[in-house]
Scaffold this motif. Structure first.
Motif, PDB file in Angstrom:
ATOM      1  N   ALA A 263       0.830  -1.233   0.090  1.00  0.00           N
ATOM      2  CA  ALA A 263      -0.012  -0.005  -0.096  1.00  0.00           C
ATOM      3  C   ALA A 263       0.883   1.309  -0.125  1.00  0.00           C
ATOM      4  O   ALA A 263       1.724   1.348   0.598  1.00  0.00           O
ATOM      5  CB  ALA A 263      -0.790  -0.059   1.359  1.00  0.00           C
ATOM      6  N   ALA A 264       0.275   2.159  -0.544  1.00  0.00           N
ATOM      7  CA  ALA A 264       1.392   3.476  -0.944  1.00  0.00           C
ATOM      8  C   ALA A 264       0.246   4.766  -1.425  1.00  0.00           C
ATOM      9  O   ALA A 264      -0.624   4.493  -1.963  1.00  0.00           O
ATOM     10  CB  ALA A 264       2.362   3.360  -1.722  1.00  0.00           C
ATOM     11  N   ARG A 265       0.705   5.828  -0.650  1.00  0.00           N
ATOM     12  CA  ARG A 265      -0.246   7.072  -1.193  1.00  0.00           C
ATOM     13  C   ARG A 265       0.967   8.190  -1.074  1.00  0.00           C
ATOM     14  O   ARG A 265       2.148   8.237  -0.605  1.00  0.00           O
ATOM     15  CB  ARG A 265      -1.283   7.418  -0.061  1.00  0.00           C
ATOM     16  CG  ARG A 265      -0.634   7.596   1.402  1.00  0.00           C
ATOM     17  CD  ARG A 265      -1.947   7.588   2.230  1.00  0.00           C
ATOM     18  NE  ARG A 265      -1.453   7.805   3.687  1.00  0.00           N
ATOM     19  CZ  ARG A 265      -1.358   6.925   4.455  1.00  0.00           C
ATOM     20  NH1 ARG A 265      -1.459   5.652   4.113  1.00  0.00           N
ATOM     21  NH2 ARG A 265      -1.056   7.174   5.807  1.00  0.00           N
ATOM     22  N   VAL A 266       0.508   9.243  -1.803  1.00  0.00           N
ATOM     23  CA  VAL A 266       1.379  10.496  -1.777  1.00  0.00           C
ATOM     24  C   VAL A 266       0.472  11.606  -1.066  1.00  0.00           C
ATOM     25  O   VAL A 266      -0.954  11.832  -1.461  1.00  0.00           O
ATOM     26  CB  VAL A 266       1.632  10.841  -3.043  1.00  0.00           C
ATOM     27  CG1 VAL A 266       2.081  12.301  -3.164  1.00  0.00           C
ATOM     28  CG2 VAL A 266       2.569  10.016  -3.764  1.00  0.00           C
ATOM     29  N   GLN A 267       0.959  12.240  -0.142  1.00  0.00           N
ATOM     30  CA  GLN A 267       0.338  13.391   0.503  1.00  0.00           C
ATOM     31  C   GLN A 267       0.738  14.467   0.387  1.00  0.00           C
ATOM     32  O   GLN A 267       2.113  14.752   0.431  1.00  0.00           O
ATOM     33  CB  GLN A 267       0.253  12.746   2.170  1.00  0.00           C
ATOM     34  CG  GLN A 267      -0.566  11.912   2.769  1.00  0.00           C
ATOM     35  CD  GLN A 267      -0.303  11.591   4.218  1.00  0.00           C
ATOM     36  OE1 GLN A 267       0.268  11.985   4.984  1.00  0.00           O
ATOM     37  NE2 GLN A 267      -1.463  11.325   4.766  1.00  0.00           N
TER      38      GLN A 267
END
Length: 445
Positions: A263-267
């Motif tokens: 899982a990965a995300r950009v904030q």
């Protein structure tokens, strides 16, 4: 009596004997051959002198100061296609003008790599040493090549931002020693990120022991001073990956299970770390493990390149849309990609530095083509490049003009050969001259 003898002897010498039959064709041919040999010799001498002069210029040390490059907009005007081995290097002058990038040199002493420090690279391939850069902290070159930031670990020096056009230097109280008096300490083995307009720098830091301002993860440095930045708070791994715009930062947050990202995300935050939006990335099982060098945002802030550096279990580079989080494309990884070195954007694609200090390639495009070659004797390690430099033309220089993209032994040693040939020719000319002087001395005696 002497006059009477002189006239018959003169007539005898002047008169052509009857048994001599002149051959005009043979005489003309012999003269033509002599003239041809003379012309070929002169032409060869001219070519050799030109090569020797070029080799001499390359062998001589560069000037201590170089006038600033006057380009429209003030940015760097291209990059070298080849970097020759420098026999002498000088420290970076105060006003060298915009540079194309910075390059780390590593010597191979025994089995351990010994760093020689970082060097600024001009658009034509000249190298200047960055004094005090022989440490474990990576410099940063602005996208237009006009500003250079690095930690100078010489006594009495700190983190410095140099304006390469004006010659000014801004020193900031960021050090490397936990027991020093600086309030902030630069994080080792962490990349620095310039904003797209080359005006602001994101520097990952942490508070020194005597600094009570805890919770600060980075500083944004500009002409007005330093702005404290706190990254998004999460139990997951989080690292900066660049700028989405001149005022917004991007942070990569990811979760791993048994060494694999699931899982990965950009904030996206403002320049103080306040959250603006979150983009969840469509990651699959092929991403592998990640680190602080794993991702970098494109200059337009629309794309995240993930996985370009060399890490275990990683065989591809993934490009994500930072608006939707969808996977745009996947490309094979670059062989010999540097494991601790940030990729550069330029020429419309991702450019990956290689960590092959005993080979020739310094920078390679993600599409497989070689962008910059370097003499293997340089021992080139990590390299970082200005976007404007890679967008600009490639400067081949005399070596590149002659040898193109050849990486043969001759292509890297032609200057020494030309200089040796010129020295041999000069010695031969001296010996011939001395021989003629001795012959004349014998005849006159």
């Amino acid at each position: 009596m002497s006059h009477q003898l002189h006239e018959p002897l003169h007539d005898l010498v002047a008169e052509v004997p009857s048994y001599v039959a002149p051959d005009a064709r043979a005489a003309w041919s012999a003269g033509a051959r002599r003239r041809t040999r003379r012309r070929v010799g002169v032409a060869g001498l001219v070519v050799l002198l030109v090569l020797a002069a070029s080799a001499g210029i390359g062998l001589l040390p560069h000037r201590a100061s170089v006038p600033p490059v006057d380009q429209p907009g003030g940015g760097v005007d291209g990059h070298p296609s080849r970097i020759d081995y420098p026999y002498w290097t000088r420290d970076l002058p105060e006003r060298p003008g915009p540079v194309a990038g910075v390059l780390e040199r590593v010597s191979h002493a025994g089995t351990a790599d010994q760093p020689l420090g970082w060097f600024a690279v001009s658009p034509t391939g000249n190298l200047w040493h960055l004094p005090g850069s022989n440490n474990n902290f990576t410099p940063a070159i602005s996208p237009d090549g006009t500003r250079l930031a690095y930690l100078d670990t010489r006594p009495g020096r700190w983190f410095e931002i140099r304006d390469l056009r004006e010659g000014s230097t801004t020193s900031i109280d960021i050090g490397d020693n936990p027991d020093s008096r600086e309030p902030w300490l630069l994080r080792g083995q962490s990349p620095l990120f310039w904003s797209p307009d080359s005006s602001r720098l994101l520097a990952p830091v942490y508070a020194a022991k005597h600094n009570r301002q805890r919770g600060v993860d980075a500083l944004v440095l500009d002409d007005r001073g330093a702005t404290e930045v706190r990254r998004p708070r999460t139990r997951e791994a989080v690292m900066p990956v660049g700028w989405v715009s001149d005022s917004s930062l991007a942070w990569l947050v990811w979760h791993e299970t048994k060494g694999t990202v699931d899982a990965a995300r950009v904030q996206v935050t403002d320049d103080h770390g306040r959250l603006q939006r979150t983009v969840r990335l469509d990651v699959g099982r092929g991403v592998g493990d990640l680190s602080q060098w794993a991702g970098v945002v494109s200059p337009d802030g629309r794309t995240l390149a993930l996985g370009a550096t060399a890490q275990e279990h990683r065989t591809a580079v993934h490009f994500y849309d930072l608006t939707t989080g969808r996977l745009r494309s996947t490309m094979p990884g670059v062989p010999d990609a540097a494991g601790v070195c940030l990729p550069s954007w330029g020429d419309g694609t991702l450019q990956v530095p290689t960590e092959n200090s005993l080979r020739d390639t310094v920078l390679r495009s993600i599409n497989g083509s070689t962008t910059i070659l370097a003499d293997p004797r340089l021992g080139a390690g990590c390299s970082l490049w200005a976007t404007d430099a890679l967008d600009g033309p490639a400067h081949a220089g005399l070596g590149g003009t002659i040898f193109g993209d050849s990486t043969s032994w001759l292509s890297w040693h032609w200057r020494e050969i030309a200089a040796g040939a010129a020295g041999g020719l000069a010695l031969l000319g001296l010996l011939v001259g001395l021989r003629r002087l001795r012959r004349r001395a014998r005849l006159s005696g």
